[in-house]
Design a protein around this motif. Structure first.
Motif, PDB file in Angstrom:
ATOM      1  N   ILE A 107       0.840  -1.207   0.000  1.00 22.27           N
ATOM      2  CA  ILE A 107       0.000   0.000   0.000  1.00 22.27           C
ATOM      3  C   ILE A 107       0.875   1.257   0.000  1.00 22.27           C
ATOM      4  CG2 ILE A 107      -1.732   1.293   1.319  1.00 22.27           C
ATOM      5  CD1 ILE A 107      -2.717  -1.337  -0.100  1.00 22.27           C
ATOM      6  N   SER A 108       1.932   1.246   0.771  1.00 29.43           N
ATOM      7  CA  SER A 108       2.824   2.408   0.866  1.00 29.43           C
ATOM      8  C   SER A 108       3.430   2.766  -0.482  1.00 29.43           C
ATOM      9  CB  SER A 108       3.942   2.147   1.874  1.00 29.43           C
ATOM     10  OG  SER A 108       3.402   1.984   3.157  1.00 29.43           O
ATOM     11  N   LYS A 109       3.741   1.764  -1.276  1.00 31.89           N
ATOM     12  CA  LYS A 109       4.312   1.997  -2.610  1.00 31.89           C
ATOM     13  C   LYS A 109       3.389   2.896  -3.435  1.00 31.89           C
ATOM     14  CE  LYS A 109       3.679  -1.247  -5.673  1.00 31.89           C
ATOM     15  NZ  LYS A 109       3.725  -2.491  -6.473  1.00 31.89           N
ATOM     16  N   TYR A 110       2.097   2.650  -3.376  1.00 34.49           N
ATOM     17  CA  TYR A 110       1.137   3.457  -4.137  1.00 34.49           C
ATOM     18  C   TYR A 110       1.000   4.862  -3.551  1.00 34.49           C
ATOM     19  CZ  TYR A 110      -0.143  -0.588  -6.838  1.00 34.49           C
ATOM     20  OH  TYR A 110      -0.100  -1.661  -7.696  1.00 34.49           O
ATOM     21  N   LYS A 111       1.005   4.953  -2.248  1.00 33.84           N
ATOM     22  CA  LYS A 111       0.908   6.263  -1.602  1.00 33.84           C
ATOM     23  C   LYS A 111       2.108   7.131  -1.952  1.00 33.84           C
ATOM     24  CE  LYS A 111      -1.869   4.764   2.299  1.00 33.84           C
ATOM     25  NZ  LYS A 111      -2.150   4.996   3.711  1.00 33.84           N
ATOM     26  N   ILE A 112       3.295   6.543  -1.925  1.00 29.79           N
ATOM     27  CA  ILE A 112       4.513   7.296  -2.240  1.00 29.79           C
ATOM     28  C   ILE A 112       4.516   7.708  -3.708  1.00 29.79           C
ATOM     29  CG2 ILE A 112       7.039   7.155  -2.400  1.00 29.79           C
ATOM     30  CD1 ILE A 112       5.952   7.528   0.473  1.00 29.79           C
ATOM     31  N   ARG A 113       4.100   6.828  -4.594  1.00 29.15           N
ATOM     32  CA  ARG A 113       4.009   7.189  -6.020  1.00 29.15           C
ATOM     33  C   ARG A 113       3.101   8.398  -6.222  1.00 29.15           C
ATOM     34  NH1 ARG A 113       2.893   1.478  -8.994  1.00 29.15           N
ATOM     35  NH2 ARG A 113       4.946   0.577  -8.698  1.00 29.15           N
ATOM     36  N   ARG A 114       1.960   8.360  -5.561  1.00 32.52           N
ATOM     37  CA  ARG A 114       1.017   9.482  -5.700  1.00 32.52           C
ATOM     38  C   ARG A 114       1.630  10.761  -5.138  1.00 32.52           C
ATOM     39  NH1 ARG A 114      -4.548  10.363  -6.565  1.00 32.52           N
ATOM     40  NH2 ARG A 114      -5.361  12.136  -5.417  1.00 32.52           N
ATOM     41  N   ALA A 115       2.270  10.652  -3.985  1.00 31.41           N
ATOM     42  CA  ALA A 115       2.900  11.830  -3.379  1.00 31.41           C
ATOM     43  C   ALA A 115       3.962  12.409  -4.313  1.00 31.41           C
ATOM     44  CB  ALA A 115       3.520  11.461  -2.031  1.00 31.41           C
ATOM     45  N   LYS A 116       4.752  11.558  -4.926  1.00 30.54           N
ATOM     46  CA  LYS A 116       5.770  12.040  -5.866  1.00 30.54           C
ATOM     47  C   LYS A 116       5.130  12.808  -7.018  1.00 30.54           C
ATOM     48  CE  LYS A 116       9.388   8.526  -5.386  1.00 30.54           C
ATOM     49  NZ  LYS A 116      10.009   7.383  -6.093  1.00 30.54           N
ATOM     50  N   ARG A 117       4.052  12.260  -7.544  1.00 33.24           N
ATOM     51  CA  ARG A 117       3.348  12.956  -8.644  1.00 33.24           C
ATOM     52  C   ARG A 117       2.840  14.311  -8.188  1.00 33.24           C
ATOM     53  NH1 ARG A 117       1.114   7.836  -9.667  1.00 33.24           N
ATOM     54  NH2 ARG A 117      -0.833   8.467  -8.702  1.00 33.24           N
ATOM     55  N   LEU A 118       2.227  14.340  -7.010  1.00 26.32           N
ATOM     56  CA  LEU A 118       1.694  15.610  -6.512  1.00 26.32           C
ATOM     57  C   LEU A 118       2.801  16.614  -6.234  1.00 26.32           C
ATOM     58  CD1 LEU A 118      -1.076  14.288  -4.093  1.00 26.32           C
ATOM     59  CD2 LEU A 118      -1.402  15.384  -6.319  1.00 26.32           C
ATOM     60  N   LEU A 119       3.887  16.147  -5.686  1.00 23.59           N
ATOM     61  CA  LEU A 119       5.002  17.054  -5.379  1.00 23.59           C
ATOM     62  C   LEU A 119       5.639  17.614  -6.635  1.00 23.59           C
ATOM     63  CD1 LEU A 119       6.686  15.049  -2.492  1.00 23.59           C
ATOM     64  CD2 LEU A 119       5.663  17.330  -2.280  1.00 23.59           C
ATOM     65  N   THR A 120       5.664  16.848  -7.698  1.00 20.31           N
ATOM     66  CA  THR A 120       6.319  17.319  -8.917  1.00 20.31           C
ATOM     67  C   THR A 120       5.363  17.994  -9.886  1.00 20.31           C
ATOM     68  OG1 THR A 120       6.113  15.142  -9.937  1.00 20.31           O
ATOM     69  CG2 THR A 120       8.176  15.624  -8.800  1.00 20.31           C
ATOM     70  N   LYS A 121       4.084  17.804  -9.728  1.00 20.72           N
ATOM     71  CA  LYS A 121       3.104  18.470 -10.579  1.00 20.72           C
ATOM     72  C   LYS A 121       2.878  19.910 -10.138  1.00 20.72           C
ATOM     73  CE  LYS A 121      -0.535  15.843 -12.463  1.00 20.72           C
ATOM     74  NZ  LYS A 121      -1.806  15.170 -12.246  1.00 20.72           N
ATOM     75  N   ILE A 122       3.023  20.144  -8.885  1.00 17.63           N
ATOM     76  CA  ILE A 122       2.650  21.432  -8.317  1.00 17.63           C
ATOM     77  C   ILE A 122       3.914  22.227  -8.032  1.00 17.63           C
ATOM     78  CG2 ILE A 122       1.503  22.516  -6.354  1.00 17.63           C
ATOM     79  CD1 ILE A 122      -0.086  19.718  -6.379  1.00 17.63           C
ATOM     80  N   ASP A 123       4.090  23.316  -8.757  1.00 19.56           N
ATOM     81  CA  ASP A 123       5.340  24.049  -8.630  1.00 19.56           C
ATOM     82  C   ASP A 123       5.205  25.318  -7.790  1.00 19.56           C
ATOM     83  OD1 ASP A 123       5.399  25.648 -11.906  1.00 19.56           O
ATOM     84  OD2 ASP A 123       3.841  25.477 -10.409  1.00 19.56           O
ATOM     85  N   ASP A 124       4.139  25.455  -7.087  1.00 17.87           N
ATOM     86  CA  ASP A 124       4.059  26.561  -6.138  1.00 17.87           C
ATOM     87  C   ASP A 124       3.564  26.023  -4.800  1.00 17.87           C
ATOM     88  OD1 ASP A 124       1.113  27.881  -7.777  1.00 17.87           O
ATOM     89  OD2 ASP A 124       1.249  26.371  -6.221  1.00 17.87           O
ATOM     90  N   PHE A 167       3.858  10.331   6.854  1.00 16.93           N
ATOM     91  CA  PHE A 167       4.165  10.619   5.455  1.00 16.93           C
ATOM     92  C   PHE A 167       5.642  10.942   5.274  1.00 16.93           C
ATOM     93  CE2 PHE A 167       4.507  14.219   2.322  1.00 16.93           C
ATOM     94  CZ  PHE A 167       4.604  13.413   1.199  1.00 16.93           C
ATOM     95  N   VAL A 168       6.145  11.877   6.057  1.00 16.63           N
ATOM     96  CA  VAL A 168       7.540  12.305   5.919  1.00 16.63           C
ATOM     97  C   VAL A 168       8.493  11.132   6.182  1.00 16.63           C
ATOM     98  CG1 VAL A 168       9.335  13.816   6.859  1.00 16.63           C
ATOM     99  CG2 VAL A 168       7.056  14.740   6.383  1.00 16.63           C
ATOM    100  N   ALA A 169       8.218  10.367   7.236  1.00 14.06           N
ATOM    101  CA  ALA A 169       9.093   9.241   7.569  1.00 14.06           C
ATOM    102  C   ALA A 169       9.117   8.199   6.446  1.00 14.06           C
ATOM    103  CB  ALA A 169       8.651   8.601   8.879  1.00 14.06           C
ATOM    104  N   LEU A 170       7.961   7.845   5.933  1.00 14.77           N
ATOM    105  CA  LEU A 170       7.899   6.849   4.877  1.00 14.77           C
ATOM    106  C   LEU A 170       8.470   7.383   3.566  1.00 14.77           C
ATOM    107  CD1 LEU A 170       6.977   3.932   4.734  1.00 14.77           C
ATOM    108  CD2 LEU A 170       4.809   4.730   3.855  1.00 14.77           C
ATOM    109  N   PHE A 171       8.214   8.644   3.292  1.00 11.22           N
ATOM    110  CA  PHE A 171       8.750   9.247   2.074  1.00 11.22           C
ATOM    111  C   PHE A 171      10.275   9.225   2.102  1.00 11.22           C
ATOM    112  CE2 PHE A 171       9.831  12.399  -1.071  1.00 11.22           C
ATOM    113  CZ  PHE A 171       8.860  12.222  -2.040  1.00 11.22           C
TER     114      PHE A 171
END
Length: 140
Positions: free
Chosen positions: A71-88, A108-112
């Protein structure tokens, strides 16, 4: 298809494990199950129609993973997308955590960090090339 008996557990043939693996991956992504804050193994079993013992077997044998890691693998993938899609900064790290299915910023921070070897903030800076003092994209 012949079932192989190992100890007290029934072991599924490789073809069935492959089918169950595909179904797990398909259902987890199509229904965005990983975004459920309290998703558990029983929920995944119910959603896929795969008995818990076979979900565990697929995770263990096909993915060399635990339920939490899967499950964490999917959460981290989504977080990466959100972090890189949003530039402000209208999408804070807390919002990324929530939108990625994490219950707390701390988890979140620990797992990331465990998965990427960097903080979410540093990941955003690295992949957006954002000046950390101004939050504006850096011009090359």
């Amino acid at each position: 298809m012949k079932m192989i008996q190992k100890s007290k557990n029934l072991i599924l043939p490789n073809e069935v494990l492959d089918q169950y693996h595909q179904k797990l991956e398909s259902v987890i992504t199509s229904k965005l199950l990983y975004l459920r804050p309290k998703l558990c193994l029983d929920d995944l079993s119910i959603e896929t129609g795969i008995p818990v013992k076979y979900v565990k077997q697929v995770l263990s044998e096909k993915l060399n993973s635990t339920f939490f890691e899967f499950i964490s693998k999917y959460k981290i993938r989504r977080a990466k997308r959100l972090l890189t899609k949003i530039d402000d900064d209208h999408f804070s790290i807390s919002n990324v955590a929530i939108e990625s299915g994490f219950n707390t910023d701390e988890s979140f921070v620990a797992l990331f960090k465990k998965h990427t070897n960097m903080s979410p903030e540093n990941y955003r800076i690295k992949y957006f090339n954002i000046d950390p003092d101004s939050n504006n994209p850096v011009k090359d």
